[in-house]
Scaffold this motif. Structure first.
Motif, PDB file in Angstrom:
ATOM      1  N   LEU A   1      22.192 -20.278  19.192  1.00 36.16           N
ATOM      2  CA  LEU A   1      20.941 -19.725  18.696  1.00 36.16           C
ATOM      3  C   LEU A   1      20.055 -19.350  19.878  1.00 36.16           C
ATOM      4  N   LEU A   2      19.639 -18.105  19.930  1.00 37.34           N
ATOM      5  CA  LEU A   2      18.741 -17.674  21.000  1.00 37.34           C
ATOM      6  C   LEU A   2      17.287 -17.770  20.558  1.00 37.34           C
ATOM      7  N   VAL A   3      16.977 -17.216  19.387  1.00 34.20           N
ATOM      8  CA  VAL A   3      15.623 -17.297  18.828  1.00 34.20           C
ATOM      9  C   VAL A   3      15.751 -17.505  17.325  1.00 34.20           C
ATOM     10  N   GLY A   4      15.039 -18.469  16.787  1.00 33.78           N
ATOM     11  CA  GLY A   4      15.078 -18.749  15.360  1.00 33.78           C
ATOM     12  C   GLY A   4      13.713 -18.666  14.718  1.00 33.78           C
ATOM     13  N   GLY A   5      13.712 -18.508  13.412  1.00 31.10           N
ATOM     14  CA  GLY A   5      12.470 -18.553  12.644  1.00 31.10           C
ATOM     15  C   GLY A   5      11.553 -17.366  12.830  1.00 31.10           C
ATOM     16  N   LEU A   6      12.101 -16.222  13.240  1.00 34.84           N
ATOM     17  CA  LEU A   6      11.263 -15.026  13.320  1.00 34.84           C
ATOM     18  C   LEU A   6      10.834 -14.597  11.915  1.00 34.84           C
ATOM     19  N   ASP A   7       9.692 -13.941  11.842  1.00 38.27           N
ATOM     20  CA  ASP A   7       9.130 -13.540  10.554  1.00 38.27           C
ATOM     21  C   ASP A   7       9.817 -12.279  10.042  1.00 38.27           C
ATOM     22  N   ALA A   8      10.696 -12.447   9.065  1.00 42.02           N
ATOM     23  CA  ALA A   8      11.398 -11.295   8.496  1.00 42.02           C
ATOM     24  C   ALA A   8      10.506 -10.470   7.585  1.00 42.02           C
ATOM     25  N   THR A   9       9.388 -11.006   7.132  1.00 48.33           N
ATOM     26  CA  THR A   9       8.552 -10.270   6.185  1.00 48.33           C
ATOM     27  C   THR A   9       7.775  -9.137   6.838  1.00 48.33           C
ATOM     28  N   VAL A  10       7.798  -9.058   8.179  1.00 45.33           N
ATOM     29  CA  VAL A  10       7.203  -7.869   8.802  1.00 45.33           C
ATOM     30  C   VAL A  10       8.052  -6.638   8.509  1.00 45.33           C
ATOM     31  N   LEU A  11       9.274  -6.850   8.019  1.00 46.43           N
ATOM     32  CA  LEU A  11      10.174  -5.751   7.673  1.00 46.43           C
ATOM     33  C   LEU A  11       9.995  -5.380   6.208  1.00 46.43           C
ATOM     34  N   SER A  12       8.777  -5.086   5.816  1.00 43.65           N
ATOM     35  CA  SER A  12       8.473  -4.857   4.402  1.00 43.65           C
ATOM     36  C   SER A  12       7.478  -3.718   4.245  1.00 43.65           C
ATOM     37  N   ASP A  13       7.482  -3.127   3.053  1.00 42.36           N
ATOM     38  CA  ASP A  13       6.528  -2.074   2.733  1.00 42.36           C
ATOM     39  C   ASP A  13       5.099  -2.559   2.919  1.00 42.36           C
ATOM     40  N   GLU A  14       4.848  -3.761   2.422  1.00 40.88           N
ATOM     41  CA  GLU A  14       3.474  -4.267   2.420  1.00 40.88           C
ATOM     42  C   GLU A  14       2.939  -4.443   3.839  1.00 40.88           C
ATOM     43  N   HIS A  15       3.784  -4.936   4.750  1.00 42.76           N
ATOM     44  CA  HIS A  15       3.335  -5.112   6.129  1.00 42.76           C
ATOM     45  C   HIS A  15       3.219  -3.773   6.852  1.00 42.76           C
ATOM     46  N   ALA A  16       4.065  -2.823   6.486  1.00 40.30           N
ATOM     47  CA  ALA A  16       4.111  -1.558   7.216  1.00 40.30           C
ATOM     48  C   ALA A  16       2.908  -0.667   6.948  1.00 40.30           C
ATOM     49  N   ASP A  17       2.307  -0.762   5.764  1.00 41.96           N
ATOM     50  CA  ASP A  17       1.141   0.062   5.457  1.00 41.96           C
ATOM     51  C   ASP A  17       0.018  -0.226   6.451  1.00 41.96           C
TER      52      ASP A  17
ATOM     53  N   VAL B   1      29.158 -11.283  21.480  1.00 42.41           N
ATOM     54  CA  VAL B   1      28.984 -11.164  20.035  1.00 42.41           C
ATOM     55  C   VAL B   1      27.527 -11.458  19.698  1.00 42.41           C
ATOM     56  N   LEU B   2      26.911 -10.549  18.953  1.00 39.12           N
ATOM     57  CA  LEU B   2      25.522 -10.694  18.533  1.00 39.12           C
ATOM     58  C   LEU B   2      25.481 -10.947  17.036  1.00 39.12           C
ATOM     59  N   HIS B   3      24.604 -11.850  16.618  1.00 37.26           N
ATOM     60  CA  HIS B   3      24.592 -12.292  15.215  1.00 37.26           C
ATOM     61  C   HIS B   3      23.154 -12.399  14.726  1.00 37.26           C
ATOM     62  N   ALA B   4      22.906 -11.840  13.559  1.00 39.02           N
ATOM     63  CA  ALA B   4      21.605 -11.963  12.894  1.00 39.02           C
ATOM     64  C   ALA B   4      21.810 -12.612  11.539  1.00 39.02           C
ATOM     65  N   GLU B   5      20.966 -13.562  11.227  1.00 37.57           N
ATOM     66  CA  GLU B   5      21.014 -14.233   9.925  1.00 37.57           C
ATOM     67  C   GLU B   5      19.637 -14.139   9.281  1.00 37.57           C
ATOM     68  N   LEU B   6      19.601 -13.525   8.106  1.00 34.28           N
ATOM     69  CA  LEU B   6      18.381 -13.478   7.312  1.00 34.28           C
ATOM     70  C   LEU B   6      18.450 -14.569   6.253  1.00 34.28           C
ATOM     71  N   ALA B   7      17.445 -15.433   6.262  1.00 33.21           N
ATOM     72  CA  ALA B   7      17.343 -16.498   5.270  1.00 33.21           C
ATOM     73  C   ALA B   7      15.986 -16.355   4.593  1.00 33.21           C
ATOM     74  N   GLY B   8      15.926 -15.453   3.635  1.00 34.91           N
ATOM     75  CA  GLY B   8      14.654 -15.167   2.990  1.00 34.91           C
ATOM     76  C   GLY B   8      13.661 -14.635   4.001  1.00 34.91           C
ATOM     77  N   PRO B   9      12.530 -15.300   4.172  1.00 33.10           N
ATOM     78  CA  PRO B   9      11.498 -14.783   5.077  1.00 33.10           C
ATOM     79  C   PRO B   9      11.768 -15.052   6.552  1.00 33.10           C
ATOM     80  N   HIS B  10      12.886 -15.675   6.884  1.00 32.18           N
ATOM     81  CA  HIS B  10      13.155 -16.064   8.267  1.00 32.18           C
ATOM     82  C   HIS B  10      14.366 -15.318   8.827  1.00 32.18           C
ATOM     83  N   LEU B  11      14.305 -15.026  10.121  1.00 32.88           N
ATOM     84  CA  LEU B  11      15.390 -14.344  10.821  1.00 32.88           C
ATOM     85  C   LEU B  11      15.794 -15.163  12.035  1.00 32.88           C
ATOM     86  N   ASN B  12      17.102 -15.436  12.174  1.00 32.31           N
ATOM     87  CA  ASN B  12      17.651 -16.140  13.324  1.00 32.31           C
ATOM     88  C   ASN B  12      18.578 -15.199  14.085  1.00 32.31           C
TER      89      ASN B  12
END
Length: 528
Positions: free
Chosen positions: A469-485, A447-458
């Motif tokens: 928990l395998l990896v916590g506190g990844l930067d979820a804001t890279v998944l944004s229009d502003e970062h993608a430009d 079973v694989l699980h992703a949790e988005l907590a505002g700007p953080h991804l676990n």
């Protein structure tokens, strides 16, 4: 009193709305860019409750997205109704970099919003954001922004109009420019309306970021000159960074059977003031009042999070189930650059079988089934059954923006074919492998699980002994229009127009014919 409209009414990646009423039914169509099916449709009878119907362009006959760039594909469709037919006009953006844009535009029609839709007919490639206006005299007109590729020229070269014959499905005569926009610049997304002898031209301005807005101008003559509203923008958030709803603009208007007017428009919800918008550009509604001198106005010309509903009977819609066992692929799911089909994505009760596709940068045959992130805090879970035989076989769960920005929790194999669970991130094209990794028993479901907590991804996993928990506190804001430009040496390289997705992803890099089975998927919003 009816329940108020709570904005955004379409949450997550749902930009460039065009709203249409046919009888008692309201429809909103939104841009889908590189995702299938193209042009998402939502339906409502009260403007409060909206039901997703899926996408219109759901087959290669209707839409080919092979090889389109990130945030290319379908831009700002136009939906209208005449002669007992729905008319959809749309742009497929094949390229947009180094000062060039390839912009073929098409029209397709159907007697029902759910199809079948006719074979698309080519129109022109002069610009994008196409819409059709059906005048009271029975004639129809195609509007779009005009794109000018020439160095030293303004690339957004105004709003143009050209007659369209509904019978032959051909453009007539030559296009005419009817507006250069306002001082805010970047005039696009035009829609034309007629009321009390006036033609009203509503268009977006100021670009797609925090300077975005919508303007309105009017004329007694179809071809102008068009006089802008002397009070300024119809809608914008550009002057107030404290507003919860930012980037407001790109309006289209609709009238209810009782004569009440509303506009559907873009908004975005940054996690910090003028910060990154992981949810992408969303769709909201605002009531429109007509002034004594005949101008459409929105209170304060700013977006509100809660607005009065029209005087229509409440029309609740079924809620989406939290758990999906894949009896079919419902309208909440999208696929990347190619339509789902038995050749690579086969749903059946209790199993979605995905055959491996290209690498994460492949733009021809990727194998991803994904859904929009609709809340800052949410979770996504699936059970994976996969037997990789080499490091070239990968399958798992992803938090995804585009080919250059994603996080991935996946099962693969070591050089000795032992199954191993790993995580990897890509930010602006740079790969990072995360520690630790976990060896698994061959053939054992995980079973694989992703949790988005505002700007953080676990990212977590469970092999039957509880969640780890395998990896916590990844930067979820890279998944944004502003970062993608991305710009390099002053030249545009990558646009960010979509929004964060949570998906199921499978790679078969050596083309060995591997597949992965996902037995269920759950999506939950954290409402606390």
């Amino acid at each position: 009193m009816n329940t108020p409209i709570q904005n955004p009414v379409l949450r997550g990646f749902e930009p460039d709305p065009v709203i249409l009423r046919v009888g008692a039914d309201f429809y909103i169509a939104t841009s889908t860019f590189e995702w299938y099916p193209g042009v998402r449709i939502h339906h409502s009878r009260d403007l409060v409750n909206w039901r997703p119907l899926g996408g219109i362009l759901d087959s290669p006959r209707l839409l080919d997205l092979t090889g389109v760039p990130d945030s290319g594909g379908i831009w700002a469709p136009g939906l209208s109704y005449a002669d007992g037919l729905f008319h959809l006009v749309f742009t497929v953006v094949d390229t947009y970099t180094e000062g060039w844009k390839d912009l073929p535009n098409y029209v397709t029609t159907a007697g029902s919003i759910e199809g079948p839709w006719s074979d698309p007919v080519p129109l022109h490639g002069r610009g994008f954001d196409v819409s059709l206006f059906h005048d009271e005299d029975g004639r129809s007109w195609l509007l779009n922004m005009r794109f000018d590729w020439r160095p030293g020229r303004e690339s957004f070269a105004g709003i143009e109009i050209q007659e369209y014959d509904r019978t032959s499905r051909k453009l007539l005569d030559e296009p005419r420019t009817i507006s250069a926009g306002t001082a805010a610049g970047v005039a696009e997304g035009p829609h034309l309306y007629r009321r009390d002898g006036w033609y009203y031209l509503v268009h977006a301005e100021g670009g797609t970021g925090y300077e975005h807005g919508a303007a309105v101008a009017r004329s007694r003559n179809l071809f102008g000159p068009y006089e802008p509203d002397p009070t300024g923008p119809l809608l914008t958030s550009r002057h107030d960074p404290s507003l919860e709803l930012q980037k407001a603009g790109h309006c289209s208007l609709v009238e209810t059977p009782a004569g009440e007017w509303y506009t559907a428009h873009i908004v975005a919800r940054p996690y910090t003031e003028r910060g990154r918008c992981v949810l992408g550009r969303e769709t909201a509604l605002q009531p429109v009042a007509w002034s004594e001198d005949g101008w459409p106005r929105i209170a304060g010309a700013v977006p509100a999070t809660s607005v009065p509903a029209p005087s229509l009977p409440p029309a609740p819609v079924p809620q989406e189930p939290v758990i999906d066992d894949f009896a079919s692929l419902g309208p909440q799911w999208s696929t990347l650059r190619r339509p789902a089909g038995p050749d690579w994505a086969a749903p059946a009760p209790g199993r979605l079988r995905i055959h491996g596709g290209q690498s994460p940068v492949g733009r021809r045959t990727p194998s991803m089934v994904a859904r929009r992130v609709t809340a800052p805090s949410c979770s996504f879970e699936t059970e994976l059954v996969f037997e990789p035989r080499s490091p070239d076989h990968l399958a798992g769960l992803t938090a995804y923006y585009n080919t250059r920005n994603w996080h991935y929790l996946f099962l693969t194999a070591d050089d000795d074919s032992s199954p191993v669970l790993r995580t990897m991130s890509c930010e602006a094209g740079t790969l990072t492998a995360h520690e630790p990794e976990v060896l698994l028993d061959p053939g054992r479901p995980v079973v694989l699980h992703a949790e988005l907590a505002g700007p953080h991804l676990n990212l977590s996993y469970d092999v039957g002994d509880g969640r780890h928990l395998l990896v916590g506190g990844l930067d979820a804001t890279v998944l944004s229009d502003e970062h993608a430009d991305e710009f390099h040496d002053g030249q545009l390289r990558v646009l960010g127009f979509t929004g964060a997705m949570l998906g199921l992803w499978v790679q078969d890099l050596d083309r060995a014919g591997v597949h992965a089975d996902f037995t269920y998927a759950t999506y939950r919003e954290d409402t606390k």
